[in-house]
Design a protein around this motif. Structure first.
Motif, PDB file in Angstrom:
ATOM      1  N   ARG A 171      -9.455  40.194  43.341  1.00  0.00           N
ATOM      2  CA  ARG A 171     -10.378  40.615  44.401  1.00  0.00           C
ATOM      3  C   ARG A 171     -10.570  39.540  45.470  1.00  0.00           C
ATOM      4  NH1 ARG A 171     -14.072  41.866  40.214  1.00  0.00           N
ATOM      5  NH2 ARG A 171     -13.254  43.701  39.200  1.00  0.00           N
ATOM      6  N   LYS A 172     -10.293  38.300  45.131  1.00  0.00           N
ATOM      7  CA  LYS A 172     -10.489  37.187  46.066  1.00  0.00           C
ATOM      8  C   LYS A 172      -9.273  36.946  46.959  1.00  0.00           C
ATOM      9  CE  LYS A 172     -13.237  34.822  42.575  1.00  0.00           C
ATOM     10  NZ  LYS A 172     -13.240  33.686  41.641  1.00  0.00           N
ATOM     11  N   LEU A 173      -8.169  37.641  46.700  1.00  0.00           N
ATOM     12  CA  LEU A 173      -6.919  37.400  47.415  1.00  0.00           C
ATOM     13  C   LEU A 173      -6.877  38.132  48.748  1.00  0.00           C
ATOM     14  CD1 LEU A 173      -4.457  37.814  44.408  1.00  0.00           C
ATOM     15  CD2 LEU A 173      -5.251  35.666  45.432  1.00  0.00           C
ATOM     16  N   SER A 174      -6.093  37.593  49.682  1.00  0.00           N
ATOM     17  CA  SER A 174      -5.842  38.293  50.939  1.00  0.00           C
ATOM     18  C   SER A 174      -5.063  39.567  50.623  1.00  0.00           C
ATOM     19  CB  SER A 174      -5.021  37.401  51.879  1.00  0.00           C
ATOM     20  OG  SER A 174      -3.694  37.246  51.370  1.00  0.00           O
ATOM     21  N   ARG A 175      -4.997  40.445  51.584  1.00  0.00           N
ATOM     22  CA  ARG A 175      -4.272  41.706  51.378  1.00  0.00           C
ATOM     23  C   ARG A 175      -2.820  41.449  50.980  1.00  0.00           C
ATOM     24  NH1 ARG A 175      -5.725  46.427  54.640  1.00  0.00           N
ATOM     25  NH2 ARG A 175      -4.844  48.085  53.393  1.00  0.00           N
ATOM     26  N   LEU A 176      -2.167  40.516  51.669  1.00  0.00           N
ATOM     27  CA  LEU A 176      -0.775  40.179  51.385  1.00  0.00           C
ATOM     28  C   LEU A 176      -0.614  39.639  49.962  1.00  0.00           C
ATOM     29  CD1 LEU A 176       2.148  39.854  52.456  1.00  0.00           C
ATOM     30  CD2 LEU A 176       1.479  37.560  53.184  1.00  0.00           C
ATOM     31  N   ALA A 177      -1.463  38.676  49.601  1.00  0.00           N
ATOM     32  CA  ALA A 177      -1.386  38.088  48.262  1.00  0.00           C
ATOM     33  C   ALA A 177      -1.755  39.117  47.199  1.00  0.00           C
ATOM     34  CB  ALA A 177      -2.282  36.863  48.170  1.00  0.00           C
ATOM     35  N   ALA A 178      -2.691  40.007  47.486  1.00  0.00           N
ATOM     36  CA  ALA A 178      -3.081  41.040  46.519  1.00  0.00           C
ATOM     37  C   ALA A 178      -1.922  42.004  46.253  1.00  0.00           C
ATOM     38  CB  ALA A 178      -4.307  41.799  47.020  1.00  0.00           C
ATOM     39  N   THR A 179      -1.168  42.315  47.298  1.00  0.00           N
ATOM     40  CA  THR A 179       0.010  43.178  47.131  1.00  0.00           C
ATOM     41  C   THR A 179       1.058  42.478  46.274  1.00  0.00           C
ATOM     42  OG1 THR A 179      -0.417  44.225  49.258  1.00  0.00           O
ATOM     43  CG2 THR A 179       1.800  44.468  48.356  1.00  0.00           C
ATOM     44  N   LEU A 180       1.297  41.208  46.551  1.00  0.00           N
ATOM     45  CA  LEU A 180       2.238  40.431  45.757  1.00  0.00           C
ATOM     46  C   LEU A 180       1.753  40.313  44.311  1.00  0.00           C
ATOM     47  CD1 LEU A 180       4.785  38.682  45.519  1.00  0.00           C
ATOM     48  CD2 LEU A 180       3.402  36.727  46.292  1.00  0.00           C
ATOM     49  N   TYR A 181       0.466  40.087  44.128  1.00  0.00           N
ATOM     50  CA  TYR A 181      -0.130  39.987  42.792  1.00  0.00           C
ATOM     51  C   TYR A 181       0.101  41.290  42.016  1.00  0.00           C
ATOM     52  CZ  TYR A 181      -3.749  39.507  39.189  1.00  0.00           C
ATOM     53  OH  TYR A 181      -4.420  39.452  37.997  1.00  0.00           O
ATOM     54  N   ALA A 182      -0.121  42.421  42.661  1.00  0.00           N
ATOM     55  CA  ALA A 182       0.075  43.717  41.996  1.00  0.00           C
ATOM     56  C   ALA A 182       1.540  43.910  41.596  1.00  0.00           C
ATOM     57  CB  ALA A 182      -0.382  44.857  42.909  1.00  0.00           C
ATOM     58  N   ALA A 183       2.443  43.588  42.509  1.00  0.00           N
ATOM     59  CA  ALA A 183       3.874  43.745  42.206  1.00  0.00           C
ATOM     60  C   ALA A 183       4.302  42.795  41.096  1.00  0.00           C
ATOM     61  CB  ALA A 183       4.703  43.487  43.470  1.00  0.00           C
ATOM     62  N   GLU A 184       3.860  41.548  41.183  1.00  0.00           N
ATOM     63  CA  GLU A 184       4.237  40.564  40.169  1.00  0.00           C
ATOM     64  C   GLU A 184       3.600  40.888  38.821  1.00  0.00           C
ATOM     65  OE1 GLU A 184       6.693  37.669  38.955  1.00  0.00           O
ATOM     66  OE2 GLU A 184       6.614  38.483  40.979  1.00  0.00           O
ATOM     67  N   SER A 185       2.408  41.467  38.831  1.00  0.00           N
ATOM     68  CA  SER A 185       1.763  41.902  37.579  1.00  0.00           C
ATOM     69  C   SER A 185       2.600  42.965  36.881  1.00  0.00           C
ATOM     70  CB  SER A 185       0.368  42.463  37.850  1.00  0.00           C
ATOM     71  OG  SER A 185      -0.496  41.472  38.321  1.00  0.00           O
ATOM     72  N   MET A 186       3.137  43.881  37.669  1.00  0.00           N
ATOM     73  CA  MET A 186       3.995  44.928  37.086  1.00  0.00           C
ATOM     74  C   MET A 186       5.256  44.314  36.490  1.00  0.00           C
ATOM     75  SD  MET A 186       3.563  48.076  39.771  1.00  0.00           S
ATOM     76  CE  MET A 186       4.913  48.942  39.060  1.00  0.00           C
ATOM     77  N   ARG A 187       5.855  43.382  37.210  1.00  0.00           N
ATOM     78  CA  ARG A 187       7.056  42.719  36.681  1.00  0.00           C
ATOM     79  C   ARG A 187       6.721  41.909  35.429  1.00  0.00           C
ATOM     80  NH1 ARG A 187       8.833  42.496  42.412  1.00  0.00           N
ATOM     81  NH2 ARG A 187       7.418  40.772  42.796  1.00  0.00           N
ATOM     82  N   LEU A 188       5.586  41.242  35.443  1.00  0.00           N
ATOM     83  CA  LEU A 188       5.154  40.443  34.290  1.00  0.00           C
ATOM     84  C   LEU A 188       4.964  41.322  33.061  1.00  0.00           C
ATOM     85  CD1 LEU A 188       3.994  37.867  32.926  1.00  0.00           C
ATOM     86  CD2 LEU A 188       1.801  38.424  34.014  1.00  0.00           C
ATOM     87  N   THR A 189       4.251  42.420  33.206  1.00  0.00           N
ATOM     88  CA  THR A 189       4.014  43.286  32.039  1.00  0.00           C
ATOM     89  C   THR A 189       5.305  43.953  31.579  1.00  0.00           C
ATOM     90  OG1 THR A 189       3.270  45.085  33.494  1.00  0.00           O
ATOM     91  CG2 THR A 189       1.570  43.683  32.528  1.00  0.00           C
ATOM     92  N   THR A 190       6.155  44.330  32.505  1.00  0.00           N
ATOM     93  CA  THR A 190       7.446  44.907  32.128  1.00  0.00           C
ATOM     94  C   THR A 190       8.273  43.893  31.348  1.00  0.00           C
ATOM     95  OG1 THR A 190       7.460  46.389  34.038  1.00  0.00           O
ATOM     96  CG2 THR A 190       9.593  45.917  33.015  1.00  0.00           C
ATOM     97  N   ARG A 191       8.341  42.665  31.867  1.00  0.00           N
ATOM     98  CA  ARG A 191       9.101  41.600  31.215  1.00  0.00           C
ATOM     99  C   ARG A 191       8.591  41.375  29.792  1.00  0.00           C
ATOM    100  NH1 ARG A 191       7.559  37.727  34.395  1.00  0.00           N
ATOM    101  NH2 ARG A 191       9.053  38.378  35.969  1.00  0.00           N
ATOM    102  N   LEU A 192       7.274  41.280  29.644  1.00  0.00           N
ATOM    103  CA  LEU A 192       6.709  41.005  28.320  1.00  0.00           C
ATOM    104  C   LEU A 192       6.882  42.177  27.358  1.00  0.00           C
ATOM    105  CD1 LEU A 192       3.510  38.992  29.244  1.00  0.00           C
ATOM    106  CD2 LEU A 192       5.598  38.151  28.147  1.00  0.00           C
ATOM    107  N   MET A 193       6.805  43.384  27.843  1.00  0.00           N
ATOM    108  CA  MET A 193       7.012  44.535  26.954  1.00  0.00           C
ATOM    109  C   MET A 193       8.462  44.594  26.478  1.00  0.00           C
ATOM    110  SD  MET A 193       4.162  45.958  26.309  1.00  0.00           S
ATOM    111  CE  MET A 193       3.565  44.273  26.284  1.00  0.00           C
ATOM    112  N   GLN A 194       9.386  44.224  27.330  1.00  0.00           N
ATOM    113  CA  GLN A 194      10.790  44.200  26.925  1.00  0.00           C
ATOM    114  C   GLN A 194      11.040  43.102  25.890  1.00  0.00           C
ATOM    115  OE1 GLN A 194      13.214  46.519  27.867  1.00  0.00           O
ATOM    116  NE2 GLN A 194      11.380  47.539  28.626  1.00  0.00           N
ATOM    117  N   VAL A 195      10.472  41.925  26.123  1.00  0.00           N
ATOM    118  CA  VAL A 195      10.611  40.828  25.160  1.00  0.00           C
ATOM    119  C   VAL A 195       9.953  41.208  23.842  1.00  0.00           C
ATOM    120  CG1 VAL A 195       9.886  38.451  24.638  1.00  0.00           C
ATOM    121  CG2 VAL A 195      10.894  38.992  26.861  1.00  0.00           C
ATOM    122  N   ALA A 196       8.765  41.813  23.905  1.00  0.00           N
ATOM    123  CA  ALA A 196       8.075  42.238  22.676  1.00  0.00           C
ATOM    124  C   ALA A 196       8.905  43.278  21.923  1.00  0.00           C
ATOM    125  CB  ALA A 196       6.689  42.800  23.011  1.00  0.00           C
TER     126      ALA A 196
END
Length: 175
Positions: free
Chosen positions: A52-77
Motif C-alpha cells: 500500500r505504501k508503494l507508488s503505482r509503478l512499484a505496486a504493479t511490479l510488486y504484484a507481478a513479481e508476487s505472482m512469479r514468486l508464488t509460482t516459483r515456490l509452488m513449482q519447487v514445492a
C-alpha cells in the motif's frame, strides 16, 4: 521404490545421494517448505501493508513479481513433494519422473534495474532472492538426477520487459 543409481561408473552423483537419503533430503525439504510458509505469511500480512505504501509503478511490479514468486515456490514445492514421495517409497522413481514433467523449474524474475525495483520492500526482495537461489539448487539437482533440463539456459533476471509481461500472462492463464 526403485533403488537410485548413486554411482555412474566412477562418478558419485551427489544430487541423487542428497535427494534419496532421508537424512540429507530433510533439510532441503524443510528449507523449501519453510520458504513457502514464510512467503505466504509475508504476502498475507506485512506484504499487504508494504504494498500500500508503494507508488503505482512499484505496486504493479510488486504484484507481478508476487505472482512469479508464488509460482516459483509452488513449482519447487511440487518437486520437493515428489522427491519425498519417492524417498518414502510412496512412488517409484519412474512415477516421479512421469509426474515431474508437469513441474517447471524455470520461473524467472524481473531484472533489478526494472522501473520501480528500488522501491520494493527489502523483506520482499529477500524472499524473491531466496526463492531464486532455491530454484537454482533444485534445478541443478533435477538436471543431475533426471537430465531433462540440461539443454535449457538457467533462468535469470529478464532484460526484456515485453518478455516479462508475456511470461506473466502465461503464468496467470496457466500456460
Amino acid at each position: 521404490m526403485n533403488e537410485p543409481s548413486i554411482e555412474c561408473g566412477n562418478t558419485i552423483r551427489l544430487a541423487e545421494r542428497r535427494v534419496f537419503s532421508q537424512s540429507s533430503f530433510k533439510p532441503l525439504y524443510d528449507e523449501g517448505m519453510g520458504l513457502v510458509e514464510q512467503t505466504a505469511e509475508y504476502l498475507d500480512g506485512q506484504g499487504r501493508a508494504d504494498a500500500r505504501k508503494l507508488s503505482r509503478l512499484a505496486a504493479t511490479l510488486y504484484a507481478a513479481e508476487s505472482m512469479r514468486l508464488t509460482t516459483r515456490l509452488m513449482q519447487v514445492a511440487s518437486w520437493l513433494l515428489l522427491q519425498r514421495a519417492a524417498n518414502s517409497g510412496e512412488m517409484t522413481r519412474d512415477q516421479v519422473a512421469a509426474e515431474k514433467s508437469k513441474v517447471r523449474l524455470d520461473t524467472a524474475s524481473a531484472r533489478e534495474d526494472a522501473a520501480g525495483w528500488g522501491e520494493l520492500p527489502a523483506s520482499f526482495l529477500d524472499l524473491v532472492n531466496r526463492s531464486l537461489s532455491l530454484q537454482a539448487l533444485v534445478r541443478r539437482m533435477d538436471d543431475e538426477i533426471y537430465g531433462e533440463h540440461a539443454h535449457r539456459p538457467a533462468p535469470s533476471r529478464r532484460s526484456n520487459p515485453v518478455s516479462d509481461q508475456i511470461m506473466l500472462l502465461n503464468t496467470a492463464f496457466g500456460r
